[in-house]
Design an enzyme around this catalytic site. Structure first.
Site, short mmCIF file in Angstrom:
data_model
loop_
_atom_site.label_atom_id
_atom_site.label_comp_id
_atom_site.label_asym_id
_atom_site.label_seq_id
_atom_site.Cartn_x
_atom_site.Cartn_y
_atom_site.Cartn_z
N HIS A 1 5.61 6.03 11.10
CA HIS A 1 5.07 5.95 9.95
C HIS A 1 4.27 7.15 9.63
O HIS A 1 2.75 6.93 10.05
CB HIS A 1 4.42 4.47 9.87
CG HIS A 1 3.94 4.21 8.50
ND1 HIS A 1 3.75 4.91 7.35
CD2 HIS A 1 3.18 3.14 7.93
CE1 HIS A 1 3.50 4.35 6.26
NE2 HIS A 1 3.20 3.05 6.70
N ARG B 1 11.59 3.82 2.93
CA ARG B 1 10.76 2.76 3.97
C ARG B 1 12.24 2.03 4.15
O ARG B 1 13.06 1.65 3.19
CB ARG B 1 9.93 2.03 3.49
CG ARG B 1 9.87 0.63 4.36
CD ARG B 1 8.47 -0.01 4.51
NE ARG B 1 7.52 0.54 4.98
CZ ARG B 1 6.46 0.15 4.83
NH1 ARG B 1 6.12 -1.16 4.62
NH2 ARG B 1 5.27 0.73 5.47
N LYS C 1 25.47 -4.28 -2.68
CA LYS C 1 26.97 -4.35 -2.57
C LYS C 1 27.58 -3.85 -1.57
O LYS C 1 28.84 -3.80 -1.25
CB LYS C 1 27.44 -3.50 -3.91
CG LYS C 1 26.93 -4.34 -5.18
CD LYS C 1 27.38 -3.39 -6.26
CE LYS C 1 26.65 -3.70 -7.60
NZ LYS C 1 26.66 -2.70 -8.57
N ARG D 1 0.83 -1.34 -0.12
CA ARG D 1 -0.01 0.11 -0.10
C ARG D 1 0.69 1.28 0.05
O ARG D 1 0.62 2.18 -0.81
CB ARG D 1 -0.88 0.16 1.22
CG ARG D 1 -2.41 -0.53 1.10
CD ARG D 1 -2.79 -1.13 2.32
NE ARG D 1 -2.15 -2.04 3.07
CZ ARG D 1 -2.25 -3.28 2.59
NH1 ARG D 1 -3.03 -3.81 1.81
NH2 ARG D 1 -1.36 -4.36 3.13
N THR D 2 1.78 1.47 0.95
CA THR D 2 2.35 2.53 1.06
C THR D 2 3.24 3.05 -0.33
O THR D 2 3.11 4.13 -0.78
CB THR D 2 3.56 2.56 2.40
OG1 THR D 2 2.66 2.21 3.29
CG2 THR D 2 4.18 3.77 2.65
#
Lengths: 308, 152
Positions: free
Chosen positions: A135, A107, A86, A57-58
């Site tokens: 959030h 995120r 890496k 969703r986000t």
């Protein structure tokens, strides 16, 4: 406070006025989006979405929001497809990506990663979840949803149900609700009660709080029931989990004695804490809540880009 | 009072009433082992003290530490008193105080905090001085006294 160039990292950085600006901008953009379909505010601007951790969703709602605003999107949906694999540091990743874009949404599994990214980058950074910490855009869309349904947030009785101990969503939401005149019902198993320091802080801010383990005793009072997931791994053994699980499931039976105006919310994903039979009732608004993620994120993007 | 076993200094700073065993940590935090002015740093450990039972003392020759500098040691040595010495005389005396913001000295106790993975100077806001409680600027988690001391 000046919005252009501002970072959105934690709901703690927000005043009530800031929240109101976001909610009213979202309302305005939702209306314009309905009238015109496609908007042009962010034309020529590029959003970079850096998802070091998976999300449905986000990420998609941020990307959808940017497209709706007329901007474009670059980014990655998991760290394994970037140079992070890496061994590149977050600092270097951010320094690189800001050369390609006008705003960053991040995120990250580590708490504090978004704050660090914001300090490294000259362009605005929006936190889409940093570990179990914050959030903020979820909280804003939750507030927007409540306001849209009831026309106001003040005067409501709001119940938070589920894992109140570890759930970042409920912590931020409770903190933001403390700006409003609401009665808060904290409903959870004993083991997953909201941390004492948060409850104390909320009480100090003048919030009326009722703590209980029994949903059926308070559900009749509520205007909003905000349901969250109870995770199995939080319990010492499976038996204890199963015992608790049953008594916190929202189904048609428990909804027999609720107010007609009760609205049920959930940040999703859900497992079985809300029975699918509830979806078709007028109480269920969790998919509307999903929709609301788009105008709220449009508002944030437009504000920090300084295009509205 | 019995005379101290380390000599008095002519000019400089004496940090007294450091809890016994924390003297070396104080020297480390203030970066005194690399004193560039050529002055000596004297450390007395486990000295009898009326106030503390036992204490450590640090004497810094030829350097006048400011209150701001010294406040960095407030977390390890909250009882410390600071004497500024000129010509063998105490000309100024103050107690250390926990600062509002603590930068760089403390490690975040949250194993999942970004500061434990990336190159970054830690930063904490003091939300309560007594009892001591700080909040990490990055992960926003709070730490109380015991955890703070374990992460110094």
């Amino acid at each position: 406070m000046e919005w252009k160039g501002r970072d959105v990292i934690s709901i703690r950085d927000f005043s009530k006025e800031d929240i109101e600006v976001v909610l009213s901008t979202a309302e305005r953009l939702e209306k314009e989006m309905k009238e015109k379909g496609q908007l042009e505010y962010a034309k020529g601007k590029i959003l970079a979405t850096l998802f070091f951790e998976p999300s449905t969703r986000t990420r998609l709602s941020f990307e959808s929001a940017m497209h709706r605003l007329g901007g474009s999107v670059i980014g990655f949906a998991e760290a394994s497809t970037s140079s992070v694999k890496k061994g590149e540091s977050l600092r270097d990743t951010i320094k690189t990506v800001e050369q390609y874009s006008d705003v960053i949404v991040i995120r990250h599994p580590k708490e504090g990663a978004a704050r660090l990214a914001a300090e490294v980058a000259d362009i605005p950074v929006i936190n889409a979840g940093d570990g179990s910490n914050q959030h903020p855009t979820q909280t804003l869309l939750d507030l927007y949803t409540i306001k849209k349904e009831f026309g106001t947030i003040d005067g409501l009785k709001i119940g938070l149900l589920g894992d109140l101990k570890y759930g970042r969503t409920v912590h931020s939401l409770a903190e933001a609700l403390a700006f409003y005149d609401v009665e808060l019902y904290l409903i959870s198993p004993e083991l997953l009660r909201m941390p004492k320091h948060i409850v104390e802080e909320l009480r100090e801010r003048g919030m009326k709080i009722v703590e209980t383990t029994k949903l059926e005793e308070v559900i009749g009072e509520l205007d909003v029931l905000y349901v969250t997931r109870i995770q199995k791994e939080r319990f010492p053994d499976e038996q204890e989990y199963l015992k608790v699980k049953g008594s916190y499931q929202v189904n048609l039976k428990i909804l027999e004695n609720v107010k007609d105006s009760l609205r049920i919310m959930h940040p999703l994903p859900r497992v079985d804490e809300i029975h699918p039979e509830v979806d078709k009732t007028k109480h269920a608004i969790y998919f509307k809540q999903v929709f609301n993620g788009v105008p709220v994120r449009m508002a944030l993007l437009a504000l920090v880009l300084g295009v509205i | 009072m019995p005379e101290l076993k380390v000599s008095a200094i002519k000019e400089g700073t004496v940090i007294d009433h450091i809890p016994a065993g924390k003297g070396l940590k104080v020297i480390e935090i203030l970066g005194l082992s690399k004193l560039s002015n050529g002055g000596s740093v004297l450390l007395a450990m486990n000295v009898p003290s009326k106030k503390l039972g036992r204490k450590d003392i640090v004497k810094v020759e030829g350097k006048f530490l400011s209150e701001e500098e010294v406040n960095k040691i407030a977390l390890v040595a909250p009882t410390a008193t600071v004497n500024i010495i000129r010509n063998y005389k105490v000309v100024e005396k103050f107690k250390v105080e926990v600062p509002e913001v603590i930068e760089g000295i403390l490690k975040c106790g949250n194993p999942n905090c970004i500061t434990n993975y990336e190159y970054v100077t830690t930063k904490f806001y003091v939300i309560s001085k007594n009892p001591l409680k700080v909040r990490c600027h990055y992960c926003e988690r709070t730490m109380e006294e015991e955890e703070i001391l374990a992460n110094l």
